[in-house]
Design an enzyme around this catalytic site. Structure first.
Site, PDB file in Angstrom:
ATOM      1  N   GLU A  33       0.851  -1.197   0.000  1.00 46.18           N
ATOM      2  CA  GLU A  33       0.000   0.000   0.000  1.00 46.18           C
ATOM      3  C   GLU A  33       0.884   1.243   0.000  1.00 46.18           C
ATOM      4  O   GLU A  33       1.897   1.296   0.714  1.00 46.18           O
ATOM      5  CB  GLU A  33      -0.887  -0.046   1.250  1.00 46.18           C
ATOM      6  CG  GLU A  33      -2.323   0.287   1.033  1.00 46.18           C
ATOM      7  CD  GLU A  33      -3.071  -0.594   0.020  1.00 46.18           C
ATOM      8  OE1 GLU A  33      -3.073  -0.236  -1.171  1.00 46.18           O
ATOM      9  OE2 GLU A  33      -3.677  -1.589   0.434  1.00 46.18           O
ATOM     10  N   THR A  35       2.896   2.093  -2.084  1.00 50.46           N
ATOM     11  CA  THR A  35       4.216   1.797  -2.642  1.00 50.46           C
ATOM     12  C   THR A  35       4.255   2.116  -4.129  1.00 50.46           C
ATOM     13  O   THR A  35       5.332   2.271  -4.690  1.00 50.46           O
ATOM     14  CB  THR A  35       4.554   0.293  -2.478  1.00 50.46           C
ATOM     15  OG1 THR A  35       3.391  -0.456  -2.826  1.00 50.46           O
ATOM     16  CG2 THR A  35       4.954  -0.043  -1.069  1.00 50.46           C
ATOM     17  N   ASP A  36       3.075   2.228  -4.765  1.00 45.30           N
ATOM     18  CA  ASP A  36       3.098   2.382  -6.235  1.00 45.30           C
ATOM     19  C   ASP A  36       3.767   3.681  -6.662  1.00 45.30           C
ATOM     20  O   ASP A  36       4.645   3.686  -7.515  1.00 45.30           O
ATOM     21  CB  ASP A  36       1.700   2.189  -6.873  1.00 45.30           C
ATOM     22  CG  ASP A  36       0.599   3.090  -6.360  1.00 45.30           C
ATOM     23  OD1 ASP A  36       0.835   3.865  -5.406  1.00 45.30           O
ATOM     24  OD2 ASP A  36      -0.515   3.032  -6.927  1.00 45.30           O
ATOM     25  N   GLY A 120     -16.050   5.010  -2.195  1.00 44.48           N
ATOM     26  CA  GLY A 120     -15.299   5.355  -0.985  1.00 44.48           C
ATOM     27  C   GLY A 120     -14.898   4.155  -0.157  1.00 44.48           C
ATOM     28  O   GLY A 120     -14.556   4.292   1.021  1.00 44.48           O
ATOM     29  N   ASP A 171      -4.241   1.052  -9.284  1.00 46.83           N
ATOM     30  CA  ASP A 171      -5.679   0.826  -9.464  1.00 46.83           C
ATOM     31  C   ASP A 171      -6.036   0.651 -10.939  1.00 46.83           C
ATOM     32  O   ASP A 171      -6.769  -0.266 -11.317  1.00 46.83           O
ATOM     33  CB  ASP A 171      -6.485   1.999  -8.888  1.00 46.83           C
ATOM     34  CG  ASP A 171      -6.156   2.251  -7.434  1.00 46.83           C
ATOM     35  OD1 ASP A 171      -5.410   1.437  -6.850  1.00 46.83           O
ATOM     36  OD2 ASP A 171      -6.621   3.258  -6.889  1.00 46.83           O
ATOM     37  N   TYR A 221      -3.953  12.485   0.897  1.00 42.69           N
ATOM     38  CA  TYR A 221      -3.229  11.528   0.061  1.00 42.69           C
ATOM     39  C   TYR A 221      -2.003  12.212  -0.564  1.00 42.69           C
ATOM     40  O   TYR A 221      -0.886  11.700  -0.486  1.00 42.69           O
ATOM     41  CB  TYR A 221      -4.164  10.984  -1.025  1.00 42.69           C
ATOM     42  CG  TYR A 221      -3.521   9.970  -1.947  1.00 42.69           C
ATOM     43  CD1 TYR A 221      -3.615   8.605  -1.682  1.00 42.69           C
ATOM     44  CD2 TYR A 221      -2.825  10.370  -3.083  1.00 42.69           C
ATOM     45  CE1 TYR A 221      -3.024   7.674  -2.530  1.00 42.69           C
ATOM     46  CE2 TYR A 221      -2.237   9.454  -3.930  1.00 42.69           C
ATOM     47  CZ  TYR A 221      -2.344   8.109  -3.654  1.00 42.69           C
ATOM     48  OH  TYR A 221      -1.761   7.193  -4.498  1.00 42.69           O
TER      49      TYR A 221
HETATM   50  C1  GLA Z   1      -5.132   4.742  -3.972  1.00 46.69           C
HETATM   51  C2  GLA Z   1      -4.313   5.174  -5.191  1.00 46.69           C
HETATM   52  C3  GLA Z   1      -3.271   4.114  -5.572  1.00 46.69           C
HETATM   53  C4  GLA Z   1      -2.445   3.681  -4.372  1.00 46.69           C
HETATM   54  C5  GLA Z   1      -3.341   3.364  -3.180  1.00 46.69           C
HETATM   55  C6  GLA Z   1      -2.555   3.086  -1.932  1.00 46.69           C
HETATM   56  O1  GLA Z   1      -5.924   3.642  -4.274  1.00 46.69           O
HETATM   57  O2  GLA Z   1      -5.148   5.422  -6.279  1.00 46.69           O
HETATM   58  O3  GLA Z   1      -2.461   4.590  -6.615  1.00 46.69           O
HETATM   59  O4  GLA Z   1      -1.486   4.637  -4.055  1.00 46.69           O
HETATM   60  O5  GLA Z   1      -4.253   4.419  -2.901  1.00 46.69           O
HETATM   61  O6  GLA Z   1      -1.811   1.934  -2.066  1.00 46.69           O
END
Ligand code: GLA
Length: 386
Positions: A33, A35-36, A120, A171, A221
């Site tokens: 999580e 990490t992308d 959400g 995602d 975020y």
């Molecule tokens: C959201 C973002 C993703 C990722 C996750 C956390 O879903 O869209 O790119 O950063 O949060 O892992």
């Protein structure tokens, strides 16, 4: 979702003609999580719920869009630069703009769409929209010549430029590349990925939705991402002779070296990311040897990190994870961007009923409503249905 549900609305709201139908899923993520966007690994899979759209070119320059769920209609010109105000319509607008940037001659179209990914919940309803619209634009205006990766990147650019969330690529990747029965390990740096058939005998994956709504657009975020970038910058300044692009390139030692230059908060965020990078690889090894107890242990560690170091959990989600522990659930953690949404739980078949009953009861006693329960089915990525 039923085709007839979408089709009947499409016919009713436009001129009675039918179009093509496309579907793209939401996603789960076993581990990895935040990490992308740090160049690390993620371990997502597509789910069997998502967004379905019926689309038909209309011979004009106008996009006429209808959100079946919101019962809202928005029209915009494909050459408009500002785009519509309504957030849901900006996902369509963003994909149109990004396809134009890719050189596609997008024409006007009618579109009606609906979704069954809970909003959400941290299951990426937005990526499901982006990849569904991308799949449709590719089929109708680009002869399917746009690559899957370009659709992924167009979805991510839509988030960045038209929605305001500086998300990573997990995602959109999961929604486009998903395969029934398999999770995927993606290296977000090189974009190499592998399918991992996921069939944990004796266990199942279940999501518990706290129904606390998260809103990723805007500060919390993006703040996390900025913290990570500041740490990378500090490490880069210490080592001008090497190249540090993301936290992926940084070691624990590098982090210690800049401990006095970055804020304590930024260091704490980076600590989570470095730990998470190791945990994803740990989960891969554990999966390969069928050690689900180890997978679960790492999931709990991720939750602790997301809660205490990255600070993207909330009271309700921490409570759900505590219930999981109490019930002997193998692994449990908050899933997705955070600030609400679901926990993902790896639970032994024989403990499932007791866990769900206890979670519903204890949560409802404390917060006045039971969490929603979703049994995970790993489904296919974006596709044209008919
Ligand atoms: C959201 C973002 C993703 C990722 C996750 C956390 O879903 O869209 O790119 O950063 O949060 O892992």
């Amino acid at each position: 979702m039923e085709i007839e549900f979408v089709r009947s609305r499409f016919i009713k709201h436009f001129d009675g003609e039918t179009g093509n139908i496309y579907f793209s899923p939401g996603r789960i993520n076993l581990i990895g999580e935040h990490t992308d966007y740090n160049g690390g690994y993620v371990f997502p899979g597509a789910v069997d719920c998502g967004v379905m759209a019926e689309v038909r070119p209309n011979g004009s320059n106008m996009v006429r869009a209808y959100s079946i769920d919101l019962k809202d209609r928005v029209d915009f010109d494909i050459n408009d630069e500002q785009g519509p105000r309504a957030t849901w319509a900006r996902f369509i607008f963003g994909m149109v703009k990004e396809f134009q940037i890719l050189g596609v001659d997008v024409k006007g179209f009618n579109i009606a769409f609906a979704g069954d990914v809970p909003l959400g919940a941290g299951m990426s309803s937005s990526a499901a929209m982006e990849s569904c619209f991308g799949c449709a634009l590719n089929d109708l205006f680009a002869d399917n010549k746009i690559s899957k990766w370009d659709i992924v990147l167009a979805g991510q650019a839509t988030e960045h430029k038209y929605i305001g969330t500086n998300c990573g690529i997990m995602d959109q990747f999961a929604s486009v590349f998903g395969k029934a029965g398999s999770l995927m390990r993606l290296d977000c740096n090189s974009r190499e990925f592998e399918y991992f058939p996921f069939n944990p005998e004796g266990y199942r994956l279940v999501l518990l939705n706290s129904c606390v709504k998260h809103e990723l657009a805007g500060s919390p975020y993006n703040d996390r991402r900025n913290s990570c970038e500041r740490v990378v910058k500090a490490v880069q300044e210490k080592h001008p002779e090497e190249k540090f692009e993301t936290l992926r390139d940084c070691t624990w030692e590098n982090l210690e070296e800049v401990a006095d230059t970055v804020s304590a908060e930024d260091k704490q965020r980076a600590t989570f990311v470095l730990g998470e990078k190791d945990r994803v690889l740990g989960v891969c090894d554990a999966l390969q040897s069928g050690d689900y107890e180890k997978v679960g242990e790492l999931m709990y560690e991720t939750h602790r990190g997301l809660s205490e170091e990255y600070e993207v959990s909330c009271e309700e989600l921490d409570f759900l994870v505590e219930i999981a522990k109490k019930c002997g659930v193998t692994g449990s953690r908050i899933m997705g961007g955070g600030f609400g949404g679901c926990t993902i739980n790896l639970v032994k078949n024989e403990l499932y009923d007791d866990f769900i009953a206890t979670a519903k009861k204890d949560f409802a006693e404390k917060y006045g409503h039971a969490p929603k329960v979703y049994d995970v089915k790993i489904g296919d990525g974006s596709k044209k249905i008919c």
